[in-house]
Motif scaffolding. Structure first.
Motif, PDB file in Angstrom:
ATOM      1  N   SER A 242       0.810  -1.216   0.000  1.00 46.55           N
ATOM      2  CA  SER A 242       0.000   0.000   0.000  1.00 46.55           C
ATOM      3  C   SER A 242       0.845   1.269   0.000  1.00 46.55           C
ATOM      4  CB  SER A 242      -0.902   0.017   1.239  1.00 46.55           C
ATOM      5  OG  SER A 242      -0.138   0.201   2.433  1.00 46.55           O
ATOM      6  N   ARG A 243       2.124   1.148   0.253  1.00 46.18           N
ATOM      7  CA  ARG A 243       2.966   2.338   0.434  1.00 46.18           C
ATOM      8  C   ARG A 243       3.107   3.148  -0.849  1.00 46.18           C
ATOM      9  NH1 ARG A 243       8.178  -0.629   2.011  1.00 46.18           N
ATOM     10  NH2 ARG A 243       7.153  -2.180   0.675  1.00 46.18           N
ATOM     11  N   GLY A 244       3.125   4.461  -0.688  1.00 42.41           N
ATOM     12  CA  GLY A 244       3.424   5.327  -1.814  1.00 42.41           C
ATOM     13  C   GLY A 244       4.932   5.470  -1.979  1.00 42.41           C
ATOM     14  N   ARG A 245       5.353   6.424  -2.780  1.00 41.97           N
ATOM     15  CA  ARG A 245       6.768   6.697  -3.007  1.00 41.97           C
ATOM     16  C   ARG A 245       7.129   8.049  -2.383  1.00 41.97           C
ATOM     17  NH1 ARG A 245       4.779   2.654  -4.203  1.00 41.97           N
ATOM     18  NH2 ARG A 245       4.430   1.811  -6.286  1.00 41.97           N
ATOM     19  N   LEU A 246       8.353   8.444  -2.560  1.00 41.86           N
ATOM     20  CA  LEU A 246       8.697   9.820  -2.214  1.00 41.86           C
ATOM     21  C   LEU A 246       8.257  10.736  -3.358  1.00 41.86           C
ATOM     22  CD1 LEU A 246      10.124  11.458   0.040  1.00 41.86           C
ATOM     23  CD2 LEU A 246      12.181  11.392  -1.389  1.00 41.86           C
ATOM     24  N   THR A 263      15.475  11.624   0.410  1.00 42.56           N
ATOM     25  CA  THR A 263      15.787  10.712   1.504  1.00 42.56           C
ATOM     26  C   THR A 263      14.525  10.318   2.276  1.00 42.56           C
ATOM     27  OG1 THR A 263      17.267  10.393   3.406  1.00 42.56           O
ATOM     28  CG2 THR A 263      16.244  12.570   3.191  1.00 42.56           C
ATOM     29  N   GLU A 264      14.623   9.246   3.030  1.00 41.32           N
ATOM     30  CA  GLU A 264      13.579   8.753   3.927  1.00 41.32           C
ATOM     31  C   GLU A 264      12.230   8.490   3.233  1.00 41.32           C
ATOM     32  OE1 GLU A 264      13.923   7.949   7.258  1.00 41.32           O
ATOM     33  OE2 GLU A 264      16.053   8.279   6.919  1.00 41.32           O
ATOM     34  N   PRO A 265      12.222   7.758   2.121  1.00 38.45           N
ATOM     35  CA  PRO A 265      10.935   7.387   1.534  1.00 38.45           C
ATOM     36  C   PRO A 265      10.299   6.273   2.361  1.00 38.45           C
ATOM     37  CG  PRO A 265      12.677   6.254   0.385  1.00 38.45           C
ATOM     38  CD  PRO A 265      13.356   7.142   1.394  1.00 38.45           C
TER      39      PRO A 265
END
Length: 505
Positions: A242-246, A263-265
């Protein structure tokens, strides 16, 4: 803007180079980079007995020199016409054909502070930044000044610049509700609904159209996602996929993402799918410790230019993709014409093609790159279920620690198989320094598909340096040639050949 990369095409026992174009420099403007005051130029590498230095001429006068195959001209006037050409320093050689261009007219600047945004870690700026984006007129710039601005999902549009100034951070929220509603996306080869990304451009469709054009994301600042906390929250709420991207581009064309730290996606960092003419340059990408923390993922996209980037990632530094198994095969959108030059790969799993490559991948050039402690080095990977192909890949003038070709990766193997077996063919590796590789495992590890009609075929290794006691492993391959492949001390490496034919060394 279809660019011809001088790809080496192989044919069984005869290895030949494609005919050179009439203009060998192939000087052109990197997509999305022509702005009010600057432009980025790219060209094909030239070869000579001595080190090559390029001279850039702007309106007939020397603008600067470089040893790379890219150059940024700054300090131009808005709405002005220029002519640029390229030549080799000290060589009695005709300069490139002149390239004429006109800079963009000066556009309006929309400072997010004027729309109510605040540099305050407890303040969510989503609606205020989005108001600035929505208000931005053609050719305008949404400006994020120095400070830390927390936001949820933002949606960009055509003909604009998002400028994150040096000292500014666009900080992703860690609350999953800030990334709703769900959007149609593609992850690990499948189209599906996911949370929105921190920065989004375009909407996903397969019809070949582009719904966002002429976009630039730049400025010298930082885009920092919700990282591990957002990753875990998304997984807990709706599952791992389900996660999106940066940063996510879908059905976009003529985009430049440059001069930023990413950074930190919560997942992949910069992902573009069904897109064309994408420039990624001057980026520093840091995702170490992030699950699925890929750096850049070109996915069923054409004409990608990735250069002058630094990678320190928790997964693949670059992963070239085109869908998976039957869906990717029937969608049939290949990734083609990818040029990766002058990049520094410090940590990560690899510079990778696959494992989702069912729509096909072709015409990939990796050139003048340096790779450090990558788990799999330069890798081409897939499974027998993928379908599709990987062909016409050239890797040259690079420092690497490993070259691997996998045909049976042990992950991401869900779903039914494509109706045909995949094809791996026509790879060239030349002028590669592998001298610092770990000799506890094969330095060059080639594995084709264990099927008579689908063996890996037509591969050339030339002028490769391996460490002492370096080993080369070849499985299920036809017509693989090694020329000038030596260990540091001048001796031949150890070759282990299994179920293969036409191997020469």
């Amino acid at each position: 803007m279809k660019r011809f990369f001088c790809v080496v095409i192989l044919s069984y026992l005869l290895f030949t180079v494609s005919a050179a174009p009439s203009n060998p420099y192939n000087l052109f403007i990197a997509p999305g980079t022509l702005s009010e005051t600057s432009v980025v130029l790219l060209w094909d590498k030239q070869y000579a007995k001595e080190a090559v230095v390029y001279e850039l001429l702007l309106n007939g006068k020397l603008q600067g020199t470089t040893t790379k195959t890219n150059y940024t001209i700054k300090g131009l006037k808005p709405g002005a016409s220029y002519t640029v050409s390229l030549q080799l320093k000290g060589a009695k050689q005709t300069a490139s054909s002149p390239l004429k261009f006109k800079t963009a007219a000066k556009g309006r600047v929309y400072n997010i502070l004027d729309f109510g945004a605040k540099s305050d870690s407890s303040f969510i700026n989503t609606k205020h930044i989005q108001k600035a984006i929505d208000a931005c007129t053609v050719g305008g710039t949404v400006y994020i000044p120095k400070g830390n601005f927390v936001s949820g999902a933002l949606f960009l549009k055509s003909n604009m610049t998002l400028y994150i100034a040096e000292g500014a951070t666009l900080q992703g929220s860690i609350d999953t509700t800030d990334y709703l509603p769900l959007i149609k996306n593609r992850f690990e080869g499948w189209e599906m609904d996911t949370y929105a990304s921190l920065i989004n451009a375009g909407t996903l469709n397969r019809d070949g159209s582009y719904n966002v054009k002429n976009l630039r994301i730049t400025g010298g600042g930082t885009i920092k996602g919700g990282g591990k906390k957002l990753e875990l929250a998304c997984k807990a709420a709706r599952g791992i996929r389900s996660r999106g991207r940066l940063v996510l581009l879908m059905n976009c064309r003529d985009v430049s993402i440059d001069n930023l730290t990413l950074t930190e996606p919560p997942c992949w960092t910069l992902h573009y799918v069904y897109s064309d003419n994408i420039s990624c340059h001057g980026l520093t990408i840091k995702t170490h410790g992030i699950h699925n923390g890929d750096g850049i993922d070109p996915d069923s996209s054409t004409d990608s230019y990735i250069f002058n980037c630094i990678f320190d990632t928790g997964d693949d530094c670059i992963a070239i993709k085109s869908g998976k198994n039957p869906e990717g095969y029937y969608v049939g959108k290949p990734t083609t014409n990818v040029r990766i030059t002058d990049c520094d790969f410090k940590r990560g799993h690899g510079i990778s093609i696959g494992s989702e490559m069912s729509g096909g991948v072709s015409a990939v050039l990796v050139q003048d790159c340096k790779a450090g402690a990558l788990l799999h080095g330069l890798q081409i990977k897939g499974t027998k279920d993928r379908g599709g192909y990987v062909k016409n890949v050239t890797v040259e003038n690079c420092q690497l620690l490993k070259i691997t070709i996998f045909s049976a990766v042990n992950y991401n193997n869900d779903g039914e198989a494509a109706p045909v077996l995949p094809v791996f063919e026509n790879f060239v590796f030349k002028h590669i320094d592998l001298s610092q590789a770990n000799v506890k495992e094969p330095v060059i590890n080639i594995n084709g598909f264990n099927h008579p009609a689908h063996k890996l075929k037509n591969v050339l290794f030339t002028n490769i340096v391996l460490p002492e006691n370096g080993k080369v492993l070849i499985n299920d391959a036809d017509q693989v040639r090694f020329e000038g492949v030596k260990m540091v001390g001048g001796g031949k490496p150890v070759y282990e050949v299994k179920n293969s034919a036409g191997i020469s060394y």
